[in-house]
Design a protein around this motif. Sequence first.
Motif, PDB file in Angstrom:
ATOM      1  N   THR A  29      43.594  48.537  39.961  1.00  0.00           N
ATOM      2  CA  THR A  29      44.373  47.474  39.322  1.00  0.00           C
ATOM      3  C   THR A  29      45.369  46.875  40.304  1.00  0.00           C
ATOM      4  N   ASN A  30      46.070  45.846  39.872  1.00  0.00           N
ATOM      5  CA  ASN A  30      46.889  45.097  40.821  1.00  0.00           C
ATOM      6  C   ASN A  30      48.272  45.703  41.013  1.00  0.00           C
ATOM      7  N   TYR A  31      48.868  45.378  42.155  1.00  0.00           N
ATOM      8  CA  TYR A  31      50.159  45.949  42.538  1.00  0.00           C
ATOM      9  C   TYR A  31      51.269  45.638  41.530  1.00  0.00           C
ATOM     10  N   VAL A  32      51.170  44.496  40.872  1.00  0.00           N
ATOM     11  CA  VAL A  32      52.240  44.041  39.979  1.00  0.00           C
ATOM     12  C   VAL A  32      52.391  44.953  38.770  1.00  0.00           C
ATOM     13  N   VAL A  33      51.269  45.494  38.267  1.00  0.00           N
ATOM     14  CA  VAL A  33      51.296  46.150  36.953  1.00  0.00           C
ATOM     15  C   VAL A  33      50.989  47.643  36.965  1.00  0.00           C
ATOM     16  N   LEU A  67      36.110  53.263  33.839  1.00  0.00           N
ATOM     17  CA  LEU A  67      36.637  52.564  35.013  1.00  0.00           C
ATOM     18  C   LEU A  67      37.234  51.230  34.581  1.00  0.00           C
ATOM     19  N   VAL A  68      38.501  50.990  34.945  1.00  0.00           N
ATOM     20  CA  VAL A  68      39.156  49.706  34.698  1.00  0.00           C
ATOM     21  C   VAL A  68      39.293  48.982  36.027  1.00  0.00           C
ATOM     22  N   ILE A  69      38.805  47.743  36.084  1.00  0.00           N
ATOM     23  CA  ILE A  69      38.952  46.916  37.280  1.00  0.00           C
ATOM     24  C   ILE A  69      39.742  45.667  36.919  1.00  0.00           C
ATOM     25  N   ASN A  70      40.837  45.465  37.634  1.00  0.00           N
ATOM     26  CA  ASN A  70      41.727  44.333  37.423  1.00  0.00           C
ATOM     27  C   ASN A  70      41.859  43.602  38.754  1.00  0.00           C
ATOM     28  N   ILE A  71      41.474  42.320  38.794  1.00  0.00           N
ATOM     29  CA  ILE A  71      41.403  41.606  40.074  1.00  0.00           C
ATOM     30  C   ILE A  71      42.666  40.801  40.381  1.00  0.00           C
ATOM     31  N   GLY A  72      43.785  41.212  39.812  1.00  0.00           N
ATOM     32  CA  GLY A  72      45.014  40.429  39.919  1.00  0.00           C
ATOM     33  C   GLY A  72      45.537  40.215  41.325  1.00  0.00           C
ATOM     34  N   THR A  73      45.442  41.220  42.202  1.00  0.00           N
ATOM     35  CA  THR A  73      45.891  41.057  43.593  1.00  0.00           C
ATOM     36  C   THR A  73      44.702  41.304  44.514  1.00  0.00           C
ATOM     37  N   LEU A  74      43.749  40.426  44.406  1.00  0.00           N
ATOM     38  CA  LEU A  74      42.461  40.578  45.081  1.00  0.00           C
ATOM     39  C   LEU A  74      42.574  40.214  46.565  1.00  0.00           C
ATOM     40  N   SER A  76      40.102  40.876  50.619  1.00  0.00           N
ATOM     41  CA  SER A  76      38.817  41.249  51.214  1.00  0.00           C
ATOM     42  C   SER A  76      38.643  42.755  51.336  1.00  0.00           C
ATOM     43  N   VAL A  77      39.733  43.505  51.302  1.00  0.00           N
ATOM     44  CA  VAL A  77      39.651  44.965  51.349  1.00  0.00           C
ATOM     45  C   VAL A  77      39.263  45.517  49.976  1.00  0.00           C
ATOM     46  N   TRP A  78      39.834  44.940  48.941  1.00  0.00           N
ATOM     47  CA  TRP A  78      39.609  45.456  47.589  1.00  0.00           C
ATOM     48  C   TRP A  78      38.225  45.106  47.049  1.00  0.00           C
ATOM     49  N   THR A  79      37.692  43.936  47.428  1.00  0.00           N
ATOM     50  CA  THR A  79      36.433  43.481  46.831  1.00  0.00           C
ATOM     51  C   THR A  79      35.289  44.474  47.005  1.00  0.00           C
ATOM     52  N   PRO A  80      35.011  44.971  48.223  1.00  0.00           N
ATOM     53  CA  PRO A  80      33.925  45.952  48.361  1.00  0.00           C
ATOM     54  C   PRO A  80      34.220  47.286  47.669  1.00  0.00           C
ATOM     55  N   GLY A 102      42.943  35.476  36.604  1.00  0.00           N
ATOM     56  CA  GLY A 102      42.912  34.247  37.391  1.00  0.00           C
ATOM     57  C   GLY A 102      41.522  33.722  37.676  1.00  0.00           C
ATOM     58  N   CYS A 103      40.514  34.233  36.987  1.00  0.00           N
ATOM     59  CA  CYS A 103      39.162  33.699  37.150  1.00  0.00           C
ATOM     60  C   CYS A 103      39.202  32.206  36.838  1.00  0.00           C
ATOM     61  N   GLY A 104      38.665  31.407  37.744  1.00  0.00           N
ATOM     62  CA  GLY A 104      38.735  29.958  37.598  1.00  0.00           C
ATOM     63  C   GLY A 104      39.837  29.339  38.429  1.00  0.00           C
ATOM     64  N   ALA A 105      40.813  30.153  38.859  1.00  0.00           N
ATOM     65  CA  ALA A 105      41.915  29.632  39.664  1.00  0.00           C
ATOM     66  C   ALA A 105      41.537  29.532  41.141  1.00  0.00           C
ATOM     67  N   SER A 106      40.596  30.363  41.581  1.00  0.00           N
ATOM     68  CA  SER A 106      40.108  30.299  42.960  1.00  0.00           C
ATOM     69  C   SER A 106      38.655  30.748  42.989  1.00  0.00           C
ATOM     70  N   GLN A 107      37.943  30.323  44.033  1.00  0.00           N
ATOM     71  CA  GLN A 107      36.543  30.700  44.175  1.00  0.00           C
ATOM     72  C   GLN A 107      36.398  32.206  44.364  1.00  0.00           C
ATOM     73  N   LEU A 108      37.316  32.818  45.121  1.00  0.00           N
ATOM     74  CA  LEU A 108      37.261  34.261  45.355  1.00  0.00           C
ATOM     75  C   LEU A 108      37.332  35.029  44.047  1.00  0.00           C
ATOM     76  N   ARG A 109      38.279  34.696  43.204  1.00  0.00           N
ATOM     77  CA  ARG A 109      38.439  35.397  41.936  1.00  0.00           C
ATOM     78  C   ARG A 109      37.230  35.173  41.025  1.00  0.00           C
ATOM     79  N   THR A 110      36.767  33.935  40.984  1.00  0.00           N
ATOM     80  CA  THR A 110      35.656  33.607  40.093  1.00  0.00           C
ATOM     81  C   THR A 110      34.390  34.335  40.506  1.00  0.00           C
ATOM     82  N   GLU A 111      34.060  34.301  41.786  1.00  0.00           N
ATOM     83  CA  GLU A 111      32.826  34.939  42.251  1.00  0.00           C
ATOM     84  C   GLU A 111      32.910  36.461  42.166  1.00  0.00           C
TER      85      GLU A 111
END
Length: 266
Positions: A29-33, A67-74, A76-80, A102-111
């Motif tokens: 999950t992301n650093y914020v939460v 398994l919980v996956i949260n892409i909030g602070t995505l 290139s290290v976290w993706t793989p 943030g899906c839809g906010a950037s191509q990285l998050r969406t893909e």
Amino acid sequence: MTNLNQKKQQIIANLKAVRELKPLVVNITNYVVMNNTANALLAIGASPIMAHSKQEMAEMMSFSGALVINIGTLDSVWTPRMAYAVEQANANNKVVVLDPVGCGASQLRTETARNIVRTANKLIVRGNASEIIALAGEQAKSKGVDALDSSDAALDSAKFLANEYKCSVVVSGSTDYVVSETEVVQLNNGDTMMPYVTGMGCTHTALTGAFAAIGDTTGLASTAVLGIAGEIAAEKSAGPGSLQLNLLDVLYQLDDETLLNRLKIS
């Protein structure tokens, strides 16, 4: 009405099971939460672990509940690492709960989010309306990670995802929807103060992982529990700061009678 009564009783039974079994939930999950979601899982009775290392993921998924996956602070290290964690969840027949922040906010998050829904064998998606719309491939209105679409507007997208990936989709908003291949359940709990606390949706996702670990693969119990807890906590709070603290107390104290009396489900 009988079906709704059965759902209410199942929500109560699922909360009891989480508290008795104390399932281990692996969170990427992301650093914020991280602190917020770990504390919420503890308050509800689950056992959180924030595991981000690829080296231990196979071992973790062999004995965890979900398994919980949260892409909030995505990045290139976290993706793989996320992709590998999904592989290990599949290998161990564990549910993956995806929060496509943030899906839809950037191509990285969406893909990244789309790759996860394509590869997870047992899946629950929990997002706001704009994220769900973008994940389904439609044009969503978003401002960073905030939804500008209503949850009603995301229903068709949620139904598409549920049927396409044989999964459950939870759309969070002023009205929450739990969407499966066969039905749509509407919940109207919560409070207007909740969006002013960062990570409230992330907390919802983490709790969904706890309930998935004991067999609720719909997302219904977590949606009901957080909505009611947020509602009660807001009544005791002067603002978002105290709401964050009161929410943990309410999650810890939540009982069967309160769930039955408060739940607004249709």
